[in-house]
Design a protein around this motif. Sequence first.
Motif, short mmCIF file in Angstrom:
data_model
loop_
_atom_site.label_atom_id
_atom_site.label_comp_id
_atom_site.label_asym_id
_atom_site.label_seq_id
_atom_site.Cartn_x
_atom_site.Cartn_y
_atom_site.Cartn_z
N GLY A 1 32.98 74.23 126.16
CA GLY A 1 33.70 75.31 126.15
C GLY A 1 35.06 75.21 126.25
N LYS A 2 35.62 73.93 126.79
CA LYS A 2 36.98 73.55 127.02
C LYS A 2 37.58 73.08 125.75
CE LYS A 2 39.92 70.23 129.81
NZ LYS A 2 39.89 69.23 130.80
N ALA A 3 36.72 72.47 125.02
CA ALA A 3 37.30 71.76 123.53
C ALA A 3 37.37 73.23 122.89
CB ALA A 3 36.49 71.00 122.97
N LEU A 4 36.46 74.33 122.95
CA LEU A 4 36.47 75.40 122.07
C LEU A 4 37.82 76.44 122.43
CD1 LEU A 4 32.79 76.43 121.99
CD2 LEU A 4 34.03 74.98 120.16
N LYS A 5 38.12 76.21 123.57
CA LYS A 5 39.25 77.32 124.00
C LYS A 5 40.50 76.44 123.39
CE LYS A 5 37.13 79.03 128.40
NZ LYS A 5 37.38 78.90 129.82
N ALA A 6 40.42 75.08 123.61
CA ALA A 6 41.79 74.34 123.19
C ALA A 6 41.85 74.71 121.47
CB ALA A 6 41.71 72.81 123.36
N ILE A 7 40.66 74.68 120.70
CA ILE A 7 41.00 75.16 119.33
C ILE A 7 41.50 76.63 119.14
CG2 ILE A 7 39.73 75.54 117.14
CD1 ILE A 7 37.55 73.49 118.14
N ILE A 8 40.93 77.35 120.06
CA ILE A 8 41.47 78.79 119.92
C ILE A 8 43.09 79.16 120.23
CG2 ILE A 8 41.31 81.44 120.91
CD1 ILE A 8 38.40 80.43 121.37
N ARG A 9 43.13 78.34 121.35
CA ARG A 9 44.90 78.27 121.82
C ARG A 9 45.57 77.69 120.63
NH1 ARG A 9 42.65 75.79 126.53
NH2 ARG A 9 42.60 77.27 128.14
N ALA A 10 45.44 76.62 120.01
CA ALA A 10 46.04 75.81 118.97
C ALA A 10 46.20 76.88 117.79
CB ALA A 10 45.42 74.55 118.68
N HIS A 11 45.22 77.57 117.56
CA HIS A 11 45.28 78.17 115.96
C HIS A 11 46.13 79.64 116.55
CE1 HIS A 11 42.97 76.46 113.12
NE2 HIS A 11 42.20 75.81 114.07
N LEU A 12 45.85 80.18 117.56
CA LEU A 12 46.64 81.48 117.99
C LEU A 12 48.30 81.08 118.03
CD1 LEU A 12 44.46 83.03 120.80
CD2 LEU A 12 44.68 83.55 118.28
N ALA A 13 48.46 79.95 118.65
CA ALA A 13 49.92 79.47 118.57
C ALA A 13 50.54 78.83 117.42
CB ALA A 13 50.28 78.40 119.94
N GLY A 14 49.57 78.29 116.40
CA GLY A 14 50.10 77.88 115.42
C GLY A 14 50.47 76.20 115.71
N GLU A 15 49.76 75.63 116.46
CA GLU A 15 50.27 74.40 116.79
C GLU A 15 49.64 73.19 116.02
OE1 GLU A 15 49.05 73.84 120.85
OE2 GLU A 15 50.79 75.01 121.72
N GLY A 16 50.29 72.14 115.77
CA GLY A 16 49.72 70.77 115.21
C GLY A 16 49.50 71.13 113.57
N GLY A 17 50.38 71.91 112.93
CA GLY A 17 50.39 72.30 111.80
C GLY A 17 49.59 73.22 111.23
N ARG A 18 48.72 74.18 112.09
CA ARG A 18 47.81 74.98 111.96
C ARG A 18 48.56 76.28 111.51
NH1 ARG A 18 46.27 72.37 116.20
NH2 ARG A 18 44.37 71.12 116.07
N GLU A 19 47.96 77.08 110.56
CA GLU A 19 48.50 78.30 110.35
C GLU A 19 48.29 79.27 111.66
OE1 GLU A 19 47.74 82.19 107.12
OE2 GLU A 19 46.73 80.12 107.07
N LYS A 20 49.24 80.02 112.10
CA LYS A 20 49.23 80.97 113.19
C LYS A 20 48.47 82.11 112.97
CE LYS A 20 52.25 83.04 116.87
NZ LYS A 20 53.49 83.09 117.12
N LYS A 21 47.55 82.27 113.73
CA LYS A 21 46.71 83.51 113.57
C LYS A 21 47.23 84.62 114.17
CE LYS A 21 42.85 85.67 112.73
NZ LYS A 21 42.26 85.91 111.32
N GLU A 22 47.85 85.85 113.45
CA GLU A 22 48.56 87.06 114.07
C GLU A 22 47.66 88.03 114.31
OE1 GLU A 22 51.21 86.90 114.93
OE2 GLU A 22 52.42 84.96 114.06
N GLY A 23 47.55 88.76 115.40
CA GLY A 23 47.13 90.11 115.52
C GLY A 23 45.66 90.06 115.75
N TRP A 24 45.16 88.80 116.28
CA TRP A 24 43.80 88.73 116.62
C TRP A 24 43.36 89.28 118.01
CZ3 TRP A 24 41.64 85.99 120.98
CH2 TRP A 24 40.28 86.15 121.10
#
Length: 681
Positions: A587-610
């Motif tokens: 779960g800790k790793a899954l939360k890290a993935i969610i945080r990264a995509h919601l914040a648009g970190e590491g070159g990821r596309e930021k997830k808006e309005g989730w």
Amino acid sequence: MKLAFIPLGNLTVSKANMRYARKVPDVSDILPTVRSRGVIQPILVRPCAAAPDSEASYEIVAGARRFHAATLVAAERAAEPARAGCGDPGNPAGTGTTPQGADGLAQCASDDLGPDNGDPGVLAPDASGTARLAADTALMPCAILDDDDDASAVEASLIENIARLDPDEVARWECFTRLIREGRTPQHIALTFGLPDLAVRRILALGNLLPRIRDLYRREEIDAATVRHLTLASRSQQKAWLALMDDENAYAPRGYQLKSWLLGGASISTCHALFDVGASKLAVIADLFGDDSFFADCAAFWTLQNAAVEERRAAFLAAGWADVLVMPPDTHFHAWEHEKVAKRKGGHVYLDVRGNGEVVIHEGYLSRKDAARIARAELAASGGDDGMTAKPARAELTSLTQTYVDLHRHAALRAELQGSPGIALRLMVAHAIAGSTLWRVTAEPQAVKSDAIRLSLEVSRAEAVFDERRRGVLAALGLPEDEPSLTGSTGYAMAGARRNLCALLARLVALPDTEVLEVLALVMGETLAAGSAEVEALGTLVGLGMADWWQADEAFLDTLRDREVLLAMVAEVAGPQIAAANAREKGKALKAIIRAHLAGEGGREKKEGWVPRWMAFPPSTYTARGGVGTVLAHDRALAALEPDPDGGVDADADNGGGADPDGIAGGGQAEGEACGDRKAA
């Protein structure tokens, strides 16, 4: 038995293995070691019985967890061709390499585990199958058993998993100390063995103990709490304690009694100091675990602490408080003996000094007796005491006559009120705010034990907008703008109520209908029960979009525990491919993935309005297990909002009566269309 290096693609878990036919085992404890040093202990295999003619196929009798960990590392290395120079992608198990190659492999693993690395799920094989081919050809150290019967294989699997003894903490200290001497750092040791830094420091702290004390701990003659407190002791104190252990007529304190013995009585933690500990130059005793530190001289502490308390008292008085009371350690502040009173109304500050050095500050309180006295004085000054402060010598009518007069006047007034709906509306709003002998309306307390959730709510955009509107309504009604709520009186118009109904009615009568409706909307907002079916019904009627008012924060993510739910959320914010690739992550790793995509970190596309499914309008579940309160409440609200066969609304349905049938039906249809558009988007 012989040793060999076998490609991972030629290995399968045997049915004789005790871990066969179960879910994929948790390898998070050994994965860091496999990444940095490879598989050190060979796994036990035997020729595959399903293909006796093929010597290249083997089934794993013991070592399934090492096999799964090596497979994960092989997939990671194969999916990162740009980092092939960090190690040998074809040899993730770490065998057949020189020490320099092992160091390079460890460096590569630490790069992969860095905070700026991509999602673990990105390390899955690509569509061409190249990564999978490289992972399958990676070599695994194996001990090949003779092709014996299944009973022997089962015995070997059980022996491998049962016949082992984990090292005690003293043995770990000896090994860690040797690594430190060889140039390893505590951080490097923690990364290699998959341990928290604090756990490594605690084991290394055993080096401050005398060898005999470590032997006592190894033999379990003293417990962990005693050892922890002995790290506070000097060498001379340790020797004195051992002398007590050897003396048959003496008692050697242990556990928390040992801490008092070492500190000479009461122990005062440095975290309770109101002054600067470093600038005070007081002697401090700290355990080598890095958790606690205490003042060596309690008398010197209290001298500085009392001076700091007096400074706090003077600061509160300078800030305009009526009085600041210091409660010594032999007395205590009890909330049930006091009432909250604002500073402008004469509230006091209580400084509750505890015996352990802690100082608890209670702002804005009065004793119940003083609070009642002030309330009576305010009620008399406003003219709303109804004669409670002065009793006539004798009434000019009996109580029975008074009852007759009251009932007839009441009957006439409520009949006449039917022709004045505007006045009735204002009277109802005044009742909701101030209460009466028949009314009690309570504001939603928004109570929660978690400080993180409370802070998340306080700083949210929705609360900021509502609080700004509350201050405007309080000003329009001539009430203090610093009041925490508009509603929420003591109830039933008891003595001490902070709202005067008649004065509020006079204010409301002077306001136009539009402003009265705005006051009513605020009252309903404060008194709407959280988690109720009314929230679901109103959210459907107004077409509420949570994305306009809320966004995920740490307080929300910290409450999540279910891996199945977290995987579904990863699919929503990062895509189903990444969710599938991370199906085995914790779960800790899954939360890290969610945080990264919601914040648009590491070159990821930021997830808006989730917005998670539970918070949307209408809400839904992530699993078939159910048990989601918002979904159950929405079902009740939906049943109440559905029109009956005659085209109306069932007034007896749960929380559903009193609304216009056409308006409700139209609102529900619009909400369904709006939700469909949002879901499609």
